[in-house]
Write a protein that holds these residues in place. Structure first.
Motif, PDB file in Angstrom:
ATOM      1  N   CYS A   5       1.280   5.335  -0.270  1.00  0.00           N
ATOM      2  CA  CYS A   5       0.486   6.539   0.009  1.00  0.00           C
ATOM      3  C   CYS A   5       1.100   7.762  -0.663  1.00  0.00           C
ATOM      4  O   CYS A   5       2.325   7.921  -0.676  1.00  0.00           O
ATOM      5  N   VAL A  43       0.869  -1.172   0.000  1.00  0.00           N
ATOM      6  CA  VAL A  43       0.000   0.000   0.000  1.00  0.00           C
ATOM      7  C   VAL A  43       0.909   1.225   0.000  1.00  0.00           C
ATOM      8  O   VAL A  43       1.659   1.438   0.959  1.00  0.00           O
ATOM      9  N   VAL A  48       5.762  -1.275   7.961  1.00  0.00           N
ATOM     10  CA  VAL A  48       5.644   0.108   7.485  1.00  0.00           C
ATOM     11  C   VAL A  48       7.007   0.597   7.025  1.00  0.00           C
ATOM     12  O   VAL A  48       8.026   0.337   7.674  1.00  0.00           O
ATOM     13  N   ILE A  84      -5.685   4.429   5.637  1.00  0.00           N
ATOM     14  CA  ILE A  84      -4.482   3.687   5.250  1.00  0.00           C
ATOM     15  C   ILE A  84      -4.494   2.285   5.844  1.00  0.00           C
ATOM     16  O   ILE A  84      -4.290   1.282   5.142  1.00  0.00           O
ATOM     17  N   CYS A  85      -4.726   2.211   7.144  1.00  0.00           N
ATOM     18  CA  CYS A  85      -4.667   0.912   7.827  1.00  0.00           C
ATOM     19  C   CYS A  85      -5.807  -0.008   7.397  1.00  0.00           C
ATOM     20  O   CYS A  85      -5.634  -1.231   7.298  1.00  0.00           O
ATOM     21  N   ALA A 112      -0.464   0.077  12.582  1.00  0.00           N
ATOM     22  CA  ALA A 112      -0.492  -0.586  11.272  1.00  0.00           C
ATOM     23  C   ALA A 112      -0.635  -2.099  11.413  1.00  0.00           C
ATOM     24  O   ALA A 112       0.000  -2.718  12.274  1.00  0.00           O
ATOM     25  N   ILE A 131       3.303  -1.011   4.186  1.00  0.00           N
ATOM     26  CA  ILE A 131       2.759   0.303   3.826  1.00  0.00           C
ATOM     27  C   ILE A 131       3.941   1.243   3.623  1.00  0.00           C
ATOM     28  O   ILE A 131       4.837   1.311   4.465  1.00  0.00           O
ATOM     29  N   ALA A 185      -4.836  -1.459   4.020  1.00  0.00           N
ATOM     30  CA  ALA A 185      -3.787  -2.470   4.195  1.00  0.00           C
ATOM     31  C   ALA A 185      -4.359  -3.756   4.780  1.00  0.00           C
ATOM     32  O   ALA A 185      -3.972  -4.862   4.388  1.00  0.00           O
TER      33      ALA A 185
END
Length: 805
Positions: free
Chosen positions: A501, A499, A642, A594-595, A638, A606, A598
């Motif tokens: 960003c 993922v 990450v 975001i989380c 997360a 991420i 994921a």
């Protein structure tokens, strides 16, 4: 002779109905007041050196008195909030408590004397007028923030919950009220008994602004449950507003003239009023919406709306309020409708929010809620049987809504706790419900005793909802790592799910370079989910768009991002799959988007951009603390590993990323970083150097054994690899680590290091106190430091944090 000697003080005799709301008997008792009014009225005080007899006292002038009233209201509200917020009470409770203190609820003689001086006869009307304007702006801004199109995108679950929770409790409650209406009128009087259906309708409704405010305060606006609650609340609120508006128009026309009703003219008048209501909605929709779209089209992209256009919208709002009165609605109905028609988000919606929200939220609205609470007299004796009946109605409607919501959630296989939280959210009461009750009291649709009980009900239900949801629902719990989702534990020849960003255009090329470094092959494919994050401004409902599913609707938001990564997927056909998404949400909730993505896509890592941006000369060009705060939140919760990407190269300097280095000290994060670094060697053009910084003295432990096992593949134990080299450097003291990093910083295009958060080691022990950015770790912070001469990009890896729940 002063000017005050010339002015004539005229005495007016006014009739004031005593206890108008609680006594419908026409034989009312009148109280007469002698009111002295200076013509023209004195606005400004003469000051401390003036003659007290002619207006030196602040209480003798309008403006100083108004300022004093505002100051007292603000002070009392903040004193209450200072205590109540620690107990979990929402802010509007403090505003209401200030109103109860300043109103007639407290009968102490000392208080009465002070309140008479602070609020002399007639002064409260000025305060109410100013604060009432604040409530009109509040409704307009809430209309602007509502995403009305969300109704068309709402799923069947939200529609079922919304309509069931709105209509079934109302039908059951109204049926019982009308069944026992005669008995109620006989027991409580014609007024109290006949107004019980108003209580049922008030309790059955749900306010979208109240639910949105609750979710925002609890920071669960972007959670899956929060999105469902917003959708259901919007459906309930809009449906309730349409039915209430139409019903108000018809009932008001039927009750205007009972004489005409007997001759059949009442029904014709009701029909005419209904037509006027639909004409009112149509006129505003046909004229206002195209006008505001024209404003949006004539505003250059990225530029704010002109002040002239903002004033035009404001004038349209006032005109819409006048049309509402023409259609037998309130002024507020027209203002709210125009707010709903404002195109959400930038440029127009966000500009209106920017201009009015702060001043209205923290100045006008608290005054308005306090002024409404000042009209309520909690000390009024209430018959016990009336308390019992209203309490039974409230509890009946409340529990039917709760049971229906929980039952539907269970039918949809939602967890019991989530169903209970959703029921509490949709049963929450707040400012809008309280003000609606006061308006009913002002229009003589609710007695003084009933409105007092309804105010207490709002306080209780609003507090229960906030405290209950906060204690039951933890949105971060679903991100807990019960399964290992990291690169180290990937099976051989399995795809790597990422993922990535993006916040700004400058992040696109750097993220693309990292994906190139991962070098996807047919045996080790890459699945990338690119998430374009945008700040939510000018609306209440966050948006999450999958461009693979909704290509047309999303290109306006992230067209450049979509095109770039579509080309990346095309260039790596057969080895890479890319999906792009746009998330528009408040900054403090972005970590949830975001989380959640994921977690949903089973990502292994991420990748987040760093908050600093470097210029051509190696100096820091810009910084964004919001991005840094977001990165830290993601690191904490997360559901996978990450990586924070630091791009030291400027936009003009795009390194080839062929010379890659991995600095290894040991630990879970470094092992994870090494596993990612080993993917780069699948391309023969890339050279990987693994620098192993080992302590001069170290005791054997389990971590060292794991480190040694991971390093075997790059040490050449299983066979040498042409484009991989391994160097072991023994570190005697931490200063040698700093010198080493400075020496190699400019020899490579790309560095991969572990964060090693909380790990104590002799190689870096003295450097931890000098770390500027803790989210980068010691080595990452050294490489990202402005004192280090390098144009390399740095990827700092933190391995998945396993669940501690």
């Amino acid at each position: 002779m002063g000017i005050n000697d010339i002015l004539t003080s005229t005495i007016f005799r006014t009739a004031v109905i005593d206890d108008l709301h609680s006594d419908p008997n026409p034989d009312r008792k009148y109280v007469y007041y002698n009111v002295t009014v200076d013509m023209p009225p004195k606005v400004v005080s003469d000051g401390m050196w003036g003659n007290k007899a002619y207006g030196a006292l602040p209480s003798t002038a309008t403006l100083p008195l108004l300022e004093l009233q505002i100051l007292i209201i603000f002070t009392i509200t903040q004193c209450f909030h200072l205590i109540l917020k620690r107990l979990g009470f929402p802010y509007f409770v403090s505003q209401m408590m200030a109103g109860f203190v300043l109103g007639p609820s407290i009968k102490s003689k000392a208080f009465i004397a002070s309140k008479v001086m602070l609020f002399p006869y007639g002064s409260g009307e000025v305060l109410s007028l100013i604060s009432g304007f604040g409530y009109a702006i509040f409704l307009f801004l809430n209309g602007v923030q509502m995403d009305f199109s969300m109704i068309t995108r709402t799923g069947r679950k939200a529609w079922t919950i919304a309509l069931s929770s709105l209509f079934i409790p109302a039908i059951v409650g109204l049926s019982l009220c009308y069944k026992y209406m005669d008995e109620a009128k006989h027991a409580f009087g014609e007024f109290n008994g006949g107004r019980l259906p108003v209580v049922v309708i008030n309790q059955s409704s749900c306010s979208f602004p109240v639910v949105a405010s609750l979710l925002s305060d609890l920071e669960i606006l972007n959670s899956e449950l929060g999105r469902l609650a917003l959708s259901a609340a919007l459906v309930m609120d809009v449906t309730g507003q349409v039915m209430t508006g139409l019903g108000t128009a018809i009932i008001s026309s039927l009750s205007t003239d009972s004489h005409d009703r007997g001759m059949g003219k009442g029904s014709r008048l009701a029909t005419l009023t209904a037509v006027k209501f639909f004409a009112f909605v149509t006129i505003i929709s046909v004229i206002a919406r195209p006008a505001m779209r024209w404003i949006v089209r004539n505003t250059p992209e990225g530029r704010p709306v002109k002040k002239t256009y903002t004033y035009m919208v404001f004038l349209m709002t006032l005109y819409a309020g006048w049309l509402g009165v023409w259609a037998n609605q309130t002024v507020l109905a027209g203002i709210l409708l125009l707010g709903l028609l404002v195109p959400e988000g930038p440029p127009l919606g966000s500009e209106l929010i920017k201009q009015f929200e702060m001043f209205n939220t923290w100045f006008l609205m608290p005054m308005f809620v306090t002024c409404c609470a000042m009209k309520i007299d909690l000390s009024t004796p209430i018959p016990p049987h009336l308390i019992l009946l209203v309490l039974l109605i409230v509890l009946l409607v409340y529990f039917i809504k709760m049971l229906l919501t929980i039952g539907i959630c269970r039918y949809c296989n939602m967890p019991k706790t989530d169903g209970l939280c959703l029921a509490l959210m949709l049963s929450c009461k707040g400012v809008v419900d309280f003000v609606a009750g006061v308006f009913l009291f002002d229009s003589m649709a609710m007695s003084r005793e009933t409105v007092s009980m309804m105010a207490i009900t709002v306080l209780v239900l609003g507090t229960i909802a906030r405290i209950g949801v906060k204690s039951l629902y933890d949105p971060s719990r679903k991100y807990a790592g019960y399964q290992k989702r990291n690169i180290l534990n990937l099976k051989p020849n399995s795809e790597l799910r990422i993922v990535a960003c993006i916040h700004k255009p400058s992040h696109v090329s750097s993220i693309k370079n990292v994906l190139d470094v991962c070098y996807p092959t047919t045996s080790n494919p890459l699945m990338v989910h690119v998430l374009h994050l945008m700040e939510l401004v000018g609306r209440s409902s966050p948006i999450f768009i999958s461009h693979r599913l909704q290509e047309r609707s999303g290109h306006n938001y992230s067209e450049d991002v979509i095109v770039t990564f579509d080309l990346f997927e095309h260039d790596n056909a057969g080895t890479t799959s890319v999906s792009t998404y746009t998330a528009i949400s408040p900054l403090r909730f972005m970590h949830d988007d975001i989380c959640y993505l994921a977690l949903d896509k089973l990502a292994s890592i991420i990748i987040l951009p760093f908050h600093l941006r470097w210029g051509d000369g190696g100096d820091i060009e810009s910084t964004d603390e919001n991005i840094r705060t977001l990165n830290c939140k993601v690191l904490q919760i997360a559901p996978c590993s990450v990586g924070i990407l630091v791009n030291r190269a400027s936009t003009k300097h795009n390194p080839s990323m062929k010379q890659i280095a991995m600095i290894f000290l040991g630990g879970a994060d470094d092992r994870e970083a090494l596993c990612l670094a080993k993917r780069t060697i699948k391309e023969n053009d890339c050279n990987l150097v693994v620098y192993h910084l080992a302590a001069s003295q170290s005791e054997a432990n389990w971590d060292l054994m794991l480190d040694d096992e991971v390093l075997k593949s790059v040490k050449g134990i299983y066979g040498s690899i042409e484009n991989v080299s391994y160097e072991k450097i023994t570190i005697e003291n931490p200063s040698e680590t700093t010198d080493f990093v400075s020496n190699v910083a400019n020899q490579h295009d790309f560095f991969i290091v572990g964060r090693r958060n909380g790990i104590k080691s002799p190689q870096t022990s003295a450097l931890e106190s000098w770390t500027e950015f803790s989210e980068l770790g010691v080595i990452g912070d050294l490489l990202a430091s402005s004192d280090t001469n390098t144009n390399a990009s740095i990827l700092i890896i933190q391995q998945q944090q396993m669940s501690k729940f």
